[in-house]
Design a protein around this motif. Structure first.
Motif, PDB file in Angstrom:
ATOM      1  N   CYS A   2      -0.366  -1.557  -0.770  1.00  0.00           N
ATOM      2  CA  CYS A   2       1.084  -1.571  -0.675  1.00  0.00           C
ATOM      3  C   CYS A   2       1.451  -0.891   0.631  1.00  0.00           C
ATOM      4  N   VAL A  68       1.962 -14.528  -6.657  1.00  0.00           N
ATOM      5  CA  VAL A  68       3.292 -15.137  -6.575  1.00  0.00           C
ATOM      6  C   VAL A  68       3.324 -16.525  -7.212  1.00  0.00           C
ATOM      7  N   PHE A 102       0.757 -12.037   0.306  1.00  0.00           N
ATOM      8  CA  PHE A 102       1.461 -10.966  -0.395  1.00  0.00           C
ATOM      9  C   PHE A 102       1.485 -11.192  -1.900  1.00  0.00           C
ATOM     10  N   PHE A 104       3.135  -8.956  -5.768  1.00  0.00           N
ATOM     11  CA  PHE A 104       4.102  -7.989  -6.269  1.00  0.00           C
ATOM     12  C   PHE A 104       3.480  -7.075  -7.313  1.00  0.00           C
ATOM     13  N   CYS A 106       5.295  -5.345 -10.485  1.00  0.00           N
ATOM     14  CA  CYS A 106       6.582  -5.498 -11.160  1.00  0.00           C
ATOM     15  C   CYS A 106       6.797  -4.372 -12.168  1.00  0.00           C
ATOM     16  N   LEU A 169      13.013 -12.621  -1.843  1.00  0.00           N
ATOM     17  CA  LEU A 169      12.025 -11.860  -2.598  1.00  0.00           C
ATOM     18  C   LEU A 169      12.590 -11.217  -3.862  1.00  0.00           C
ATOM     19  N   THR A 170      13.920 -11.119  -3.968  1.00  0.00           N
ATOM     20  CA  THR A 170      14.493 -10.274  -5.019  1.00  0.00           C
ATOM     21  C   THR A 170      15.573 -10.947  -5.852  1.00  0.00           C
ATOM     22  N   ARG A 183      10.609  -4.137  -8.001  1.00  0.00           N
ATOM     23  CA  ARG A 183       9.285  -4.610  -7.611  1.00  0.00           C
ATOM     24  C   ARG A 183       8.848  -3.990  -6.288  1.00  0.00           C
ATOM     25  N   LEU A 185       6.407  -4.730  -2.965  1.00  0.00           N
ATOM     26  CA  LEU A 185       5.733  -5.763  -2.199  1.00  0.00           C
ATOM     27  C   LEU A 185       4.380  -5.229  -1.729  1.00  0.00           C
ATOM     28  N   CYS A 186       3.318  -5.995  -1.948  1.00  0.00           N
ATOM     29  CA  CYS A 186       1.964  -5.570  -1.581  1.00  0.00           C
ATOM     30  C   CYS A 186       1.298  -6.620  -0.710  1.00  0.00           C
ATOM     31  N   ARG A 187       0.637  -6.155   0.326  1.00  0.00           N
ATOM     32  CA  ARG A 187      -0.137  -7.062   1.156  1.00  0.00           C
ATOM     33  C   ARG A 187      -1.534  -7.185   0.562  1.00  0.00           C
TER      34      ARG A 187
END
Length: 227
Positions: A2, A68, A102, A104, A106, A169-170, A183, A185-187
């Motif tokens: 993240c 995703v 990417f 998520f 949650c 994204l949201t 949420r 966001l994670c790479r």
């Protein structure tokens, strides 16, 4: 992993908008989530899971990053009006490209929803993990009853492109509002990987603080403490 969006180039997307010609949009998220630890503010948020994975999460000090393309809402990241085929193809392409880089984590702002316990807590047999997470790393979900408009002007400046990307994204349909979702966001690159799954490790900015056992769960306090 993240991350702070201040250093990430989200990428390049090629698509047509309305009657316009194809354009290449490079959205660089800058000056975002840049506070030092001295300035960090935390929010308590909750993650529901079944007993097996909940105990594994505690033991391994990590959470699985959601793919995703496999979210429980197939319309996720498809919030804008897409009656035009060029728009539809462009947004779907952006979603697929985003999913390759990417994912998520949650969370909910509440642990007391019986519907969430039923849906995500294994029919009240699971557990709920309470985390203190840096507010700067959380994105609050907006719930809408209808899809939003989509046109060239939404990308005329970097600021407008950033605003659209955050909405991308949201934004979810209002039927999901009971989740009260936040949420992260994670790479995927740099995250812990096991097979096809990616995980985010607990950290200073994502601290496990609370474990709530479902009313039908057979998990004991001892199991939680020794996990």
């Amino acid at each position: 992993m993240c991350f702070r969006l201040s250093t990430i180039n989200v990428g390049t997307c090629l698509f047509s908008v309305g009657m316009g010609t194809p354009r290449r949009y490079i959205v660089v998220l800058s000056s975002y989530w840049t506070k030092s630890m001295d300035d960090v503010k935390f929010a308590r948020v909750y993650h529901f899971c079944n007993s097996k994975y909940g105990l594994e999460n505690i033991k391994n000090q990590r959470l699985k990053i959601a793919n995703v393309m496999e979210l429980n809402d197939p319309f996720e990241l498809l919030f804008c009006e897409m009656t035009d085929k060029a728009k539809r193809d462009g947004v779907k392409s952006l979603k697929a490209s985003f999913a390759k880089e990417f994912g998520f984590l949650c969370f909910s702002r509440s642990y007391s929803s019986p519907v969430q316990w039923a849906h995500y807590g294994d029919k009240h047999n699971g557990i709920c993990l309470g985390f203190d997470i840096s507010v700067s790393k959380l994105l609050k979900i907006s719930y809408v009853a209808e899809r939003k408009g989509f046109h060239n002007g939404m990308f005329s400046t970097q600021g407008q492109a950033l605003k659209w990307l955050i909405e991308f994204l949201t934004t979810k349909h209002s039927s999901w509002s009971y989740e009260r979702e936040m949420r992260m966001l994670c790479r995927l690159l740099g995250s812990e990987r096991v097979g096809d799954l990616y995980f985010a490790k607990f950290s200073e900015l994502m601290q496990l603080k609370q474990v709530i056992i479902g009313c039908n769960s057979k998990v004991s306090g001892v199991e939680v403490r020794t996990a």
